[in-house]
Design a protein around this motif. Structure first.
Motif, PDB file in Angstrom:
ATOM      1  N   ARG A 113     -28.939 -12.304  36.591  1.00  0.00           N
ATOM      2  CA  ARG A 113     -29.655 -11.211  35.927  1.00  0.00           C
ATOM      3  C   ARG A 113     -29.537 -10.009  36.846  1.00  0.00           C
ATOM      4  NH1 ARG A 113     -33.392 -15.346  34.311  1.00  0.00           N
ATOM      5  NH2 ARG A 113     -34.553 -15.121  36.048  1.00  0.00           N
TER       6      ARG A 113
ATOM      7  N   ALA B 278     -31.367 -16.078  38.132  1.00  0.00           N
ATOM      8  CA  ALA B 278     -31.894 -14.812  38.560  1.00  0.00           C
ATOM      9  C   ALA B 278     -30.840 -13.942  39.411  1.00  0.00           C
ATOM     10  CB  ALA B 278     -32.953 -15.172  39.751  1.00  0.00           C
ATOM     11  N   ARG B 279     -29.657 -14.483  39.906  1.00  0.00           N
ATOM     12  CA  ARG B 279     -28.739 -13.688  40.586  1.00  0.00           C
ATOM     13  C   ARG B 279     -27.947 -12.935  39.351  1.00  0.00           C
ATOM     14  NH1 ARG B 279     -26.631 -17.428  44.178  1.00  0.00           N
ATOM     15  NH2 ARG B 279     -24.670 -17.856  42.855  1.00  0.00           N
TER      16      ARG B 279
ATOM     17  N   GLU C 136     -32.689 -21.696  37.755  1.00  0.00           N
ATOM     18  CA  GLU C 136     -33.502 -20.371  37.926  1.00  0.00           C
ATOM     19  C   GLU C 136     -32.883 -19.515  38.904  1.00  0.00           C
ATOM     20  OE1 GLU C 136     -35.283 -18.301  36.633  1.00  0.00           O
ATOM     21  OE2 GLU C 136     -35.592 -19.540  34.755  1.00  0.00           O
ATOM     22  N   LYS C 137     -32.422 -19.998  40.075  1.00  0.00           N
ATOM     23  CA  LYS C 137     -31.742 -19.401  41.114  1.00  0.00           C
ATOM     24  C   LYS C 137     -30.396 -18.646  40.656  1.00  0.00           C
ATOM     25  CE  LYS C 137     -30.877 -20.273  45.944  1.00  0.00           C
ATOM     26  NZ  LYS C 137     -30.788 -21.392  46.899  1.00  0.00           N
TER      27      LYS C 137
END
Ligand code: ATP
Ligand code: MG
Lengths: 235, 414
Positions: free
Chosen positions: A81, A78-79, A74-75
Motif C-alpha cells: 500500500r 502495508a508495504r 498485514e505486514k
C-alpha cells in the motif's frame, strides 16, 4: 499495470452470504484514467478496496505492476500500500489533529523518509494542489474541496503507481468537484494511473474510460473521449 | 524506542491531544498520590504506636502493693501490704535466669529539691543501678548510680533533664549540691528519657541511701524488672506473662494475701500490653494495605478504561494510517509508546509530589498515634511500575486488535 481475473467477493453476515463481486476480469494499463460506475450496492467500493489491498478477494488473481498480490498478511499489505498505492476517500479521512502539511507528510513517515525531506516533499505536493498557503491549517479549518485536495496531495506524496479514488467528489458541490477533477486530470497527464469510483456522469466523462458494474459483474467497459475541465484558477 | 522520528511523532500526538493526555495523566498521578499518602499515614500510625513503647524497656514487669480487700486465712481486709528488701532478694535469686535488669524502688513523697534560689517538687526514688535500663534512661551528663554508691550509702543523685532545666537552667550541674527535704545531695548525672517531661522530672538516688536517710527501714515501694530476650515475640509475651504471674503469686503467698486480691499486690507487664498494640497495629497495617490495593486496582481499572477509550477513539485514525502504509507493529508501538510515556511521567509526578508532601508535612505531624508519616520508596515505585504495566497491557490488546483488523473495517468506524 492492474490485471484481475475472475475476482469474487462475498460478505458473510450470520447465515446469509451476499455475493457482491461475481467474477470480474479487468485490466488497466499505465497512464489510464478509469471511471467505475454503477448503481448503489453494485460492488464498486468493494472492487476498489480489493484493488487497494484494504480488503481481500475470496477468489481470483490480482497482479499489480507485475507483482502477484496473494496471501497478503498485514505486514506485506502495508508495504505494498505504501509503495504502490495512493488513496482518496469520499470522506477525506484526514487525521484531524494534524495540519495539512503533516497529513500530506504521513505516508512519507511510514516510508522512513527523514523529517526535513518529508516536509519539503509534502510542501511540494501541497503546492501542486494549490494549497501551499494552507499548509499549517487543521482539516476543520478547510473547506470540503480543500480537504479533498489535501487528501490527493497525501495520496501523491508517496509517489504511488496507482491512485485509487472512491467517490472523491461525492461530498463536494459541482464547482469544487471540477476543481478536484482538474487536479486529477493534470496528475493523469503526468502519467499516473488513476481509478475513480463515481456516481456522476459528468465526472465519469472527465475520465478516459468508463467501466460499468451491475450486480457484481462488468456490463460495459468503453473508452470515451475525455472532457477536459476548463482551466479555472485554483483556491 | 530510541527512534528519534518515533519520539517526534509521539510528542506531536501528545501535544495535540492535550485533554486526553491530561486525563490519562491525572488518573495515574492521583492514583499514585492517594496511595502514597495512604501508605504514609499507615506508616505514621505504626511509628506513633511504636513511639508509645519507647518510653520504657519493652519487656518490663512491675510489681506494687496496696491495701487488701479480701479476708484471707483469718486476716481481715484493710491491711496495707509492704514489700521488703528480703522479698526482693528472694525474687532475684529465684528468677536469676529469667531476669535481666532488676531494681527495687523506694519512693519519697513530696520531694522538694532546692538549688540556690531555685526549687521544685519532684518524684524522688531510691533505686538500684539497673534502674537506668528498666526506665530506658540515657545520660546527657555525668554517670548513673553504681553499686559503690549503693554499698557506701552515698548521698548522690541523678536528676532528670526537666529537673536540671528547672534548677540549673543551662549551668553545669555535675558536682553541685542540691537539697532534698533539707539534706544535701551531690549531683552526679543528668538523664533524658524517651517518655518526655513527665519521666524526666524525677530524681534518683541509691536505694540504700534513700531507705536510711528518709527512714524507710527496709521497705520497698515497688519493684521493676526486665526479662532476658526470647527468640520470638510470641515467646517473649508468653514468658513475660508467666513470670509476672509467678512473681505476683509468690509475693501474695509470702504476705498472706488472697490469690485473687489484686489491690493488695498487683503486677503489670509491658509485653502483654505491647501485644495488644501490636495486634492493633497489624490490623491498621492490614487495613491500609487493603485500602492501598483497592486504590491500585481502581487506578489500574481507570488507566485500562482510558486506554480502551483512546484506542477505540483512534480506530479510524489507525485505519487511515494503515491505508497509507503503516505496519501493524508500528501502530501498536505508537500507542504503547505513548501510553507508557504518559503514565510513566504522570506516575512519577504523582510519586514525587506525594513524597514531597509527606517529606514537608510528615515531620511536623505529631498527633497522638501518628508520628512522621512516611512511605517506603520501593513500595511506591513498584506501584508506579504496576500502573505503567497495567496501562501498557490495557492499551496493548485493543491496539493489537485495532492494528490487525482490515483497514477498511477500521475506516468504517466513526
Ligand atoms: N463489510 C460489509 N459487510 C457486509 N456487506 C457489505 C459490506 N460492505 C459492503 N457490503 C454490501 O456489499 C454490497 C456492495 O457494496 P459496495 O460498497 O461495494 O457498493 P457500492 O457500489 O460502492 O455502493 P455505493 O454506490 O452506495 O457506494 C452492498 O450490498 C453492501 O451492502
Ligand atoms: Mg461505494
Amino acid at each position: 499495470m492492474i490485471e484481475i481475473t475472475d475476482l469474487h467477493k462475498s460478505y458473510v453476515m450470520g447465515t446469509n452470504t451476499l455475493h457482491v463481486l461475481k467474477g470480474i476480469d479487468f485490466t488497466v494499463n499505465e497512464g489510464e484514467l478509469v471511471a467505475i460506475m454503477g448503481s448503489s450496492g453494485s460492488g464498486k467500493s468493494t472492487l476498489l478496496n480489493i484493488l487497494g489491498m484494504l480488503d481481500e478477494a475470496d477468489q481470483g488473481t490480482y497482479t499489480l505492476d507485475g507483482t502477484l498480490i496473494h496471501n497478503l498478511n498485514e505486514k506485506i499489505a502495508a508495504r505494498y500500500r505504501n509503495k504502490f498505492l495512493g488513496f482518496v476517500f469520499q470522506s477525506f479521512n484526514l487525521i484531524s489533529y494534524k495540519n495539512a502539511l503533516e497529513n500530506v507528510a504521513m505516508p512519507l513517515y511510514y516510508q522512513g523518509v527523514k523529517r526535513n525531506e518529508r516536509n519539503e516533499k509534502a510542501m511540494h505536493y501541497l503546492e501542486k494542489v494549490g494549497l501551499a498557503e494552507w499548509a499549517t491549517h487543521l482539516p476543520n479549518e478547510l473547506s470540503g474541496g480543500q480537504k479533498q485536495r489535501v487528501a490527493i496531495a497525501r495520496a501523491l506524496a508517496s509517489e504511488p503507481k496507482v491512485l485509487l479514488a472512491d467517490e472523491p467528489t461525492g461530498a463536494l458541490d459541482s464547482t469544487t468537484s471540477y476543481e478536484v477533477m482538474e487536479i486529477i486530470q493534470s496528475i493523469n497527464d503526468e502519467g499516473k494511473t488513476i481509478l475513480i469510483v463515481t456516481h456522476e456522469d459528468d465526472i465519469a466523462h472527465m475520465c478516459k474510460r468508463i467501466v460499468n458494474l451491475k450486480d457484481g459483474i462488468i456490463i460495459d467497459d468503453s473508452i470515451i473521449s475525455q472532457v477536459r475541465v476548463k482551466a479555472t484558477s485554483h483556491v | 524506542m530510541f527512534n528519534i522520528e518515533r519520539w517526534q511523532e509521539i510528542f506531536e500526538t501528545i501535544r495535540k491531544n492535550k485533554l486526553r493526555t491530561f486525563l490519562t495523566g491525572l488518573s495515574v498521578a492521583s492514583g499514585i498520590f492517594i496511595l502514597v499518602i495512604l501508605l504514609g499515614f499507615g506508616q505514621g500510625m505504626t511509628n506513633g504506636v511504636a513511639k508509645e513503647f519507647e518510653e520504657d524497656a519493652a519487656n518490663r514487669i512491675v510489681v506494687w502493693t496496696g491495701v487488701t480487700t479480701v479476708e484471707h486465712k483469718g486476716l481481715n481486709p484493710g491491711r496495707f501490704i509492704e514489700l521488703r528488701n528480703e522479698d526482693y532478694d528472694l525474687l532475684i535469686k529465684k528468677y536469676e535466669d529469667d531476669l535481666e535488669f532488676k531494681s527495687s524502688v523506694y519512693r519519697i513523697w513530696s520531694g522538694v529539691a532546692t538549688y540556690k534560689n531555685e526549687s521544685g517538687s519532684y518524684r524522688v526514688e531510691g533505686v538500684y543501678p539497673d534502674y537506668q535500663f528498666i526506665e530506658n534512661a540515657s545520660l546527657t551528663a555525668g554517670r548513673f548510680l553504681n553499686y559503690d554508691d549503693h554499698n557506701g550509702y552515698e548521698k548522690v543523685i541523678v536528676i532528670g533533664h526537666k529537673v536540671y532545666k528547672d534548677l540549673f537552667g543551662n549551668k553545669e550541674a555535675i558536682g553541685e549540691q542540691v537539697q532534698i527535704s533539707g539534706i544535701n545531695f551531690k549531683v552526679i548525672g543528668v538523664y533524658s528519657d524517651p517518655g518526655g517531661e513527665r519521666e524526666e522530672s524525677r530524681i534518683f538516688l541509691p536505694l540504700s541511701t534513700s531507705q536510711r536517710v528518709f527512714n524507710g527501714g527496709n521497705k520497698v515501694r515497688n519493684m521493676g524488672f526486665t526479662l532476658r530476650p526470647q527468640a520470638t515475640f510470641q515467646q517473649a509475651v508468653q514468658h513475660s506473662i508467666a513470670i509476672s504471674n509467678e512473681i505476683e503469686s509468690f509475693l501474695k503467698e509470702r504476705h498472706i494475701v488472697a490469690p485473687e486480691d489484686d489491690s493488695a499486690i498487683d503486677s503489670w507487664n509491658s509485653l502483654e500490653e505491647a501485644k495488644r498494640y501490636y495486634d492493633l497495629m497489624d490490623m491498621i497495617k492490614l487495613f491500609f494495605w487493603v485500602v492501598g490495593i483497592c486504590t491500585i486496582i481502581a487506578g489500574v481499572v481507570g488507566v485500562s478504561n482510558i486506554m480502551l477509550i483512546i484506542v477505540k477513539e483512534r480506530t479510524k485514525e489507525i485505519g487511515i494510517r494503515k491505508a497509507i502504509g503503516a505496519q501493524p507493529w508500528s501502530i501498536i508501538g505508537m500507542i504503547l509508546h505513548e501510553s507508557i510515556f504518559v503514565t510513566a511521567i504522570a506516575g512519577f509526578l504523582g510519586l514525587i509530589f506525594s513524597m514531597a508532601l509527606l517529606e514537608v508535612i510528615g515531620p511536623n505531624i505529631e498527633i497522638d498515634y501518628i508520628v512522621n508519616p512516611s512511605v517506603n520508596f520501593n513500595v511506591a515505585i513498584t506501584t508506579v511500575f504496576v500502573l505503567i504495566i497495567a496501562g501498557a497491557l490495557a492499551g496493548f490488546f485493543p491496539a493489537w486488535r485495532a492494528a490487525r483488523i482490515k483497514p477498511i473495517e477500521a475506516l468504517r468506524e466513526e
